[in-house]
Design a protein around this motif. Structure first.
Motif, mmCIF file in Angstrom:
data_model
loop_
_atom_site.group_PDB
_atom_site.id
_atom_site.type_symbol
_atom_site.label_atom_id
_atom_site.label_comp_id
_atom_site.label_asym_id
_atom_site.label_seq_id
_atom_site.Cartn_x
_atom_site.Cartn_y
_atom_site.Cartn_z
ATOM 1 N N GLN A 23 0.834 -1.211 0.000
ATOM 2 C CA GLN A 23 0.000 0.000 0.000
ATOM 3 C C GLN A 23 0.869 1.262 0.000
ATOM 4 O O GLN A 23 0.577 2.229 -0.712
ATOM 5 C CB GLN A 23 -0.938 0.007 1.213
ATOM 6 N N LEU A 24 1.923 1.235 0.806
ATOM 7 C CA LEU A 24 2.813 2.390 0.878
ATOM 8 C C LEU A 24 3.522 2.621 -0.457
ATOM 9 O O LEU A 24 3.653 3.756 -0.911
ATOM 10 C CB LEU A 24 3.838 2.179 1.998
ATOM 11 N N TYR A 25 3.936 1.538 -1.102
ATOM 12 C CA TYR A 25 4.584 1.650 -2.402
ATOM 13 C C TYR A 25 3.642 2.291 -3.425
ATOM 14 O O TYR A 25 4.030 3.205 -4.147
ATOM 15 C CB TYR A 25 5.051 0.273 -2.893
ATOM 16 N N PHE A 26 2.387 1.833 -3.464
ATOM 17 C CA PHE A 26 1.430 2.407 -4.417
ATOM 18 C C PHE A 26 1.149 3.872 -4.088
ATOM 19 O O PHE A 26 0.996 4.694 -4.984
ATOM 20 C CB PHE A 26 0.126 1.604 -4.440
ATOM 21 N N LYS A 27 1.112 4.196 -2.808
ATOM 22 C CA LYS A 27 0.850 5.576 -2.380
ATOM 23 C C LYS A 27 2.021 6.503 -2.745
ATOM 24 O O LYS A 27 1.827 7.601 -3.241
ATOM 25 C CB LYS A 27 0.616 5.588 -0.867
ATOM 26 N N LYS A 28 3.233 6.029 -2.491
ATOM 27 C CA LYS A 28 4.425 6.857 -2.739
ATOM 28 C C LYS A 28 4.903 6.750 -4.186
ATOM 29 O O LYS A 28 5.590 7.635 -4.678
ATOM 30 C CB LYS A 28 5.574 6.457 -1.798
ATOM 31 N N SER A 30 7.145 4.827 -5.431
ATOM 32 C CA SER A 30 8.589 4.636 -5.575
ATOM 33 C C SER A 30 9.106 3.600 -4.582
ATOM 34 O O SER A 30 8.742 3.640 -3.405
ATOM 35 C CB SER A 30 9.310 5.964 -5.330
ATOM 36 N N LEU A 31 9.963 2.720 -5.066
ATOM 37 C CA LEU A 31 10.593 1.745 -4.178
ATOM 38 C C LEU A 31 11.719 2.366 -3.364
ATOM 39 O O LEU A 31 12.165 1.794 -2.378
ATOM 40 C CB LEU A 31 11.143 0.562 -4.991
ATOM 41 N N PRO A 34 12.025 7.020 1.137
ATOM 42 C CA PRO A 34 12.542 6.668 2.471
ATOM 43 C C PRO A 34 11.569 5.845 3.323
ATOM 44 O O PRO A 34 11.994 4.897 3.997
ATOM 45 C CB PRO A 34 12.825 8.027 3.121
ATOM 46 N N ALA A 35 10.294 6.173 3.303
ATOM 47 C CA ALA A 35 9.313 5.425 4.108
ATOM 48 C C ALA A 35 9.178 3.993 3.605
ATOM 49 O O ALA A 35 9.045 3.054 4.397
ATOM 50 C CB ALA A 35 7.958 6.131 4.086
ATOM 51 N N VAL A 36 9.238 3.825 2.285
ATOM 52 C CA VAL A 36 9.143 2.487 1.687
ATOM 53 C C VAL A 36 10.384 1.673 2.050
ATOM 54 O O VAL A 36 10.288 0.511 2.452
ATOM 55 C CB VAL A 36 8.959 2.571 0.154
#
Length: 55
Positions: A23-28, A30-31, A34-36
């Motif tokens: 979910q975080l990857y789709f939101k940001k 980008s792989l 920093p959060a990912v």
């Protein structure tokens, strides 16, 4: 017995973190965000612990 419970709990946590990572990857988008990266590294640590418990 206790080890089995820990392993089950850890497996559930890993699955939750995998879903959060996706979910975080789709939101940001980008792989390398920093959060990912941080969540990915945390997940890796739990996976290594889980693999050691499986032995």
């Amino acid at each position: 017995m206790e080890n089995t419970q820990s392993k089950d709990d850890l497996q559930k946590l890993i699955e939750i973190l995998r879903q959060e990572l996706a979910q975080l990857y789709f939101k940001k988008g980008s792989l390398v965000h920093p959060a990912v990266l941080q969540l990915s590294q945390q997940l890796d640590e739990y996976i290594v612990i889980f693999q050691k418990l499986r032995r």
